[in-house]
Design a protein around this motif. Structure first.
Motif, PDB file in Angstrom:
ATOM      1  N   UNK A   1       0.827  -1.032   0.144  1.00 14.71           N
ATOM      2  CA  UNK A   1      -0.124  -0.119  -0.019  1.00 14.71           C
ATOM      3  C   UNK A   1       0.797   1.188  -0.035  1.00 14.71           C
ATOM      4  N   UNK A   2       0.459   2.373  -0.713  1.00 10.77           N
ATOM      5  CA  UNK A   2       1.560   3.574  -0.917  1.00 10.77           C
ATOM      6  C   UNK A   2       1.718   4.044   0.589  1.00 10.77           C
TER       7      UNK A   2
ATOM      8  N   UNK B   1      -4.525  -0.509 -18.410  1.00 16.18           N
ATOM      9  CA  UNK B   1      -4.820  -1.951 -17.837  1.00 16.18           C
ATOM     10  C   UNK B   1      -3.650  -2.059 -16.800  1.00 16.18           C
ATOM     11  N   UNK B   2      -2.374  -1.825 -17.354  1.00 21.07           N
ATOM     12  CA  UNK B   2      -1.204  -1.828 -16.343  1.00 21.07           C
ATOM     13  C   UNK B   2      -1.288  -1.096 -15.117  1.00 21.07           C
TER      14      UNK B   2
ATOM     15  N   UNK C   1      -0.359   6.242 -12.011  1.00 21.58           N
ATOM     16  CA  UNK C   1       0.150   5.232 -11.122  1.00 21.58           C
ATOM     17  C   UNK C   1      -0.363   5.685  -9.829  1.00 21.58           C
ATOM     18  N   UNK C   2      -0.994   4.529  -8.976  1.00 20.21           N
ATOM     19  CA  UNK C   2      -1.781   4.658  -7.835  1.00 20.21           C
ATOM     20  C   UNK C   2      -1.636   3.490  -6.903  1.00 20.21           C
TER      21      UNK C   2
ATOM     22  N   UNK D   1       8.582   2.840 -13.155  1.00 23.31           N
ATOM     23  CA  UNK D   1       7.281   2.155 -13.554  1.00 23.31           C
ATOM     24  C   UNK D   1       6.238   2.963 -14.656  1.00 23.31           C
ATOM     25  N   UNK D   2       6.332   4.285 -14.078  1.00 20.58           N
ATOM     26  CA  UNK D   2       5.844   5.397 -14.926  1.00 20.58           C
ATOM     27  C   UNK D   2       6.376   5.324 -16.523  1.00 20.58           C
TER      28      UNK D   2
END
Lengths: 160, 219
Positions: free
Chosen positions: B61-62, B168-169, B175-176, B148-149
């Motif tokens: 979790x962030x 979808x990715x 990004x979240x 990842x971005x």
């Protein structure tokens, strides 16, 4: 050395393999066990006097609820736990009972009409001084150590 | 005592048959490059074990991912070791699997009747890269976030369906927390399950067909 003659090459290899295997298993296994158990073995100790305000706030004879919070760092998170109970004054004597039922740690409440602490979980009942009236609890409610300094009531919070 | 238990199990499970089939196979005279497959398998097992160990403390979790890793590195006994092994073996696994592919290619070991072994191997290489891609985000630090971005943006460069793939990715346009959770899920369940199943097929093929010899001048 007669002992050496009985050890075949195969036996030697077996013994050495078992020996080295045990060492390698221990080198890998012990850290793994330590990794899994370490949070459980780290005791968090706490010992503090918590001020609960002027003693005059707690009327004699009637159990009066009190509460306080303590924060604790658990792993990656800081958690605030709240604790509470009842102040019971009997003349000069000040009793600070924990509200944690000694059966399975539910919280008890004071019922004035019955003059008992009642636990909502398994119908346990305690008298005003914390002794067991009826139900499953194995022993009386725990009491905090208390002191009064300059008219202020303190309870001693000990953990770990 | 131990021998007796073993004999009892062997009679019912056919352990010696499995042992002979798997480990006492006839092999041609080969060189050290033929150990790369076993090395890949070993690294996969290392990653599985250390990965399972890491999930004991890691939180996807962030809010807590970064802090939980700090906790693993600084507070938990040998946490630095477990994560260190997982981290370095990950890079090593990509390298070793790739070298294994090169050996197969240059020794022409992918030819009849081993074409399907090669196909499963290519899938395993791609899935290993997938493990690297999804695992890279999990520390949730600056490098992970921006890598990842960029990575998901590259996927988004595909003509026509690119933006769809990207979303979808990421599980959304940005990004979240959703991205982190799905990457974690893919990293610890989907890909390892797929890899384990395909490794099973790959090994079955290797055992069934045997391994090819080092090609000589006549080949």
């Amino acid at each position: 050395m007669p002992g050496y003659q009985h050890m075949s090459r195969r036996d030697f290899v077996q013994v050495v393999t078992a020996f080295l295997g045990t060492i390698m298993g221990a080198v890998i296994g012990l850290p793994a066990i330590g990794y899994l158990l370490s949070p459980a073995l780290k005791g968090q100790k706490s010992d503090a006097w918590i001020p609960l305000g002027p003693l005059d706030n707690y009327p004699p004879d009637v159990p009066t609820p009190f509460s306080f919070t303590r924060s604790q760092v658990n792993g990656w998170e800081k958690t605030v736990n709240s604790y509470g109970g009842f102040i019971v004054r009997n003349g000069d004597e000040v009793l600070a009972l924990s509200n944690i039922c000694t059966h399975l740690s539910c919280r008890v409440v004071w019922k004035t009409e019955q003059a008992l602490y009642i636990c909502p979980c398994h119908d346990a009942a305690f008298f005003k001084d914390g002794t067991v009236a009826s139900g499953p609890p194995p022993h009386p409610l725990e009491a905090y150590e208390t002191k009064v300094e300059e008219g202020v009531l303190y309870v001693r919070f000990v953990e770990g | 005592m131990f021998q007796k238990i073993l004999a009892w199990l062997d009679e019912r499970m056919g352990l010696t048959t499995i042992y002979h089939t798997v480990l006492d196979r006839k092999v041609p005279k080969v060189n050290w490059f033929f150990t790369l497959g076993s090395a890949s398998l070993f690294l996969f097992l290392i990653q599985g074990i250390t990965g399972i160990m890491l999930t004991v403390y890691y939180v996807p979790s962030p809010d807590h991912a970064y802090d939980s890793i700090q906790y693993i590195m600084n507070e938990v006994s040998f946490g630095w070791l477990i994560r260190g092994i997982h981290h370095w073996s990950a890079s090593l696994m990509v390298l070793v699997v790739f070298l294994h592919m090169l050996r197969t290619f240059f020794y022409a070991a992918y030819k009849y009747p081993r074409e399907f072994t090669w196909v499963t191997g290519v899938l395993l290489l791609l899935l290993t890269l997938g493990m690297g891609f999804t695992g890279y985000l999990l520390p949730w630090n600056q490098k992970a976030y921006w890598a990842t971005t960029v990575g998901t943006s590259i996927a988004g460069a595909v003509p026509l369906i690119g933006p769809f793939i990207n979303q979808v990715l990421r599980g959304g346009t940005e990004l979240s927390a959703v991205t982190l959770a799905r990457f974690f899920s893919v990293h610890i369940w989907w890909l390892p399950a797929a890899i384990a199943a395909i490794i099973g097929t790959h090994l079955y093929m290797v055992i069934r067909l045997g391994i090819s010899a080092v090609p000589d001048k006549e080949d």
